[in-house]
Design an enzyme around this catalytic site. Sequence first.
Site, short mmCIF file in Angstrom:
data_model
loop_
_atom_site.label_atom_id
_atom_site.label_comp_id
_atom_site.label_asym_id
_atom_site.label_seq_id
_atom_site.Cartn_x
_atom_site.Cartn_y
_atom_site.Cartn_z
N SER A 1 0.86 -1.19 0.00
CA SER A 1 0.00 0.00 0.00
C SER A 1 0.89 1.23 0.00
CB SER A 1 -0.90 0.01 1.24
OG SER A 1 -1.54 1.27 1.39
N TYR B 1 -1.10 0.08 10.66
CA TYR B 1 -1.39 -0.39 9.30
C TYR B 1 -0.27 0.04 8.35
CZ TYR B 1 -3.34 -0.83 4.66
OH TYR B 1 -3.50 -1.16 3.34
#
Length: 252
Positions: A136, A149
């Site tokens: 990501s 995250y």
Amino acid sequence: MDRTLLVTGATAGFGAAIVERFVTAGWRAIATGRRADRLQALVDRHGADRIHAAAFDIRDLDAMQAALAAIPAPFRDIDLLVNNAGLALGTAPAQSSDLGQWRQMIDTNVTALVAMTHHLLPALIARRGAIVNIGSIAGLYAYPGGNVYGATKAFVDQFSLNLRSDLHGTGVRVTVVEPGLAETEFTLVRTGGDRAASDTLYAGTQPITAADIAEQVWWVANLPPHLNLNRLELMPVSQSLAGLQIHRGTTP
């Protein structure tokens, strides 16, 4: 020659789209995930000779080992591993976050990914195969609430580059695909099912779709065998880097 891929987190979003893209092009797929009914729907659509469903929680390493040991013979020669399973939980700043959610993200995005990779490396080396890890942009660019995250996705990025170094000379290719704003079930999971929050995030944008990512993974997998794409970073045109935060006030 038939080729086979294994996709984690194949019950929705990127994973399901990747399975669909490859199977419709003639590959066999091992589709893994927690929701057996969704995996079965893939099998029903394409046939048990094209898709093998393996339902288990990827955080359960014993269940992972058992599922991999039970792969039927026609699917055992794995040419491509797509480590897609992952999640974000919560949007609060670190000082207000839930430690349990942090641990779940680490167990899913890091521990399970490395366990799956470690288990399949001998087969991938034997086949001169490839690994695509779904990262990501959160692993590259910090943002408020990204905390653990983002850190897990930074791990995926660095692990991918280090795998490339360790696998030097084996012919195994490793790529990390790092999407930006993408519309899947991701935000619903992150917000505990808050549909309004999800709709607000994507309103007025043209985000990346699951099919977009599947197409990029297909392209990476079909590069000439002497080429390795180390990192593929993608954003929709409607998203760009926002710059640094500046606090104005009496605190330092």
